[in-house]
Scaffold this motif. Structure first.
Motif, mmCIF file in Angstrom:
data_model
loop_
_atom_site.group_PDB
_atom_site.id
_atom_site.type_symbol
_atom_site.label_atom_id
_atom_site.label_comp_id
_atom_site.label_asym_id
_atom_site.label_seq_id
_atom_site.Cartn_x
_atom_site.Cartn_y
_atom_site.Cartn_z
ATOM 1 N N TRP A 103 -12.873 -0.542 0.476
ATOM 2 C CA TRP A 103 -11.869 -1.228 -0.331
ATOM 3 C C TRP A 103 -12.024 -2.736 -0.267
ATOM 4 O O TRP A 103 -12.270 -3.305 0.801
ATOM 5 C CB TRP A 103 -10.476 -0.866 0.141
ATOM 6 N N GLU A 105 -10.757 -6.715 -0.371
ATOM 7 C CA GLU A 105 -9.598 -7.418 0.170
ATOM 8 C C GLU A 105 -8.794 -8.135 -0.916
ATOM 9 O O GLU A 105 -7.619 -8.394 -0.754
ATOM 10 C CB GLU A 105 -10.048 -8.440 1.224
ATOM 11 N N GLY A 106 -9.439 -8.489 -2.023
ATOM 12 C CA GLY A 106 -8.736 -9.252 -3.051
ATOM 13 C C GLY A 106 -8.771 -10.747 -2.756
ATOM 14 O O GLY A 106 -9.655 -11.206 -2.025
ATOM 15 N N LEU A 131 -3.926 0.246 -0.902
ATOM 16 C CA LEU A 131 -4.865 -0.728 -1.467
ATOM 17 C C LEU A 131 -4.121 -1.800 -2.244
ATOM 18 O O LEU A 131 -4.403 -3.001 -2.101
ATOM 19 C CB LEU A 131 -5.869 -0.020 -2.382
ATOM 20 N N ARG A 134 -2.442 -4.244 -0.050
ATOM 21 C CA ARG A 134 -3.371 -5.127 0.641
ATOM 22 C C ARG A 134 -4.068 -6.105 -0.295
ATOM 23 O O ARG A 134 -4.312 -7.267 0.080
ATOM 24 C CB ARG A 134 -4.424 -4.274 1.364
ATOM 25 N N ALA A 135 -4.397 -5.645 -1.499
ATOM 26 C CA ALA A 135 -5.297 -6.422 -2.352
ATOM 27 C C ALA A 135 -4.591 -7.245 -3.421
ATOM 28 O O ALA A 135 -5.194 -8.170 -3.970
ATOM 29 C CB ALA A 135 -6.309 -5.488 -3.022
#
Length: 211
Positions: A103, A105-106, A131, A134-135
């Motif tokens: 995934w 992190e953004g 996700l 978090r992102a």
């Protein structure tokens, strides 16, 4: 590639999804109203790539990243991207909502997920929310879901009830999800439901904001 749609292949190696053709414009209308003019969008379970090309082409200010765990889907996305040659459409990573190791992190300004929740195990919905939590950019990052749901305050359309039965017959881990359970799962990831939009063919769009 997980789908209940009748896919056909193109000579270029892409897959055609009739449902993606039918719902692209109604979905785009909602995206135009709620996505920022500029920013980063991550599309989850992008499937054939028809939506990714359509939306990236119509929203040139957005940096669009389609993703899918299926090699077949990513090949279709890549074939369509090569044809479209859009500068804001990125190569598709192999993101799986059941495997956090890959995934990103953004931060992303928005995550878009179309017709995945009912053709995946419930754990994938939990992964999607983690996700997004978090992102997504905070505050205000947007998670957009599209598909059919079971809603406590709305009668289930006969076509959706039959669709639910067919999903469960194909895979007992699949099926239409309870909207309120999806909302509760989003809340655990710090996402608040801000809008429900009725869509054609007894589908809805749910919009969540990161808080």
């Amino acid at each position: 590639m997980q789908t209940m749609d009748a896919l056909t292949a193109t000579p270029e190696g892409a897959m055609n999804s009739p449902a993606s053709i039918r719902n692209a414009e109604p979905i785009l209308e909602v995206l135009r109203a709620h996505l920022p003019a500029r920013g980063r969008v991550l599309e989850i379970a992008a499937g054939s790539g028809q939506h990714a090309v359509h939306f990236a082409g119509a929203l040139p200010g957005l940096d669009w990243t389609p993703s899918d765990p299926s090699p077949e889907a990513r090949a279709s996305i890549a074939a369509r991207a090569a044809q479209a040659n859009l500068p804001n459409l990125n190569p598709p990573p192999a993101l799986d909502m059941l495997d956090e190791s890959g995934w990103p992190e953004g931060p992303f300004d928005a995550l878009l997920c179309i017709n995945m929740i009912h053709i995946s195990p419930w754990a994938a919905t939990g992964g999607l929310m983690r996700l997004a939590g978090r992102a997504l950019r905070r505050p205000g990052g947007l998670l957009i879901l599209y598909g059919p749901y079971i809603e406590p305050d709305t009668d289930l359309a006969p076509s959706n009830a039959a669709f639910d039965d067919s999903l469960k017959a194909r895979n007992p881990d699949w099926g239409l999800r309870d909207r309120d359970q999806v909302v509760a799962e989003a809340r655990t990831a710090g996402l608040a439901l801000t809008r429900r939009v009725e869509m054609p063919a007894n589908n809805i769009m749910l919009l969540f904001r990161a808080v």
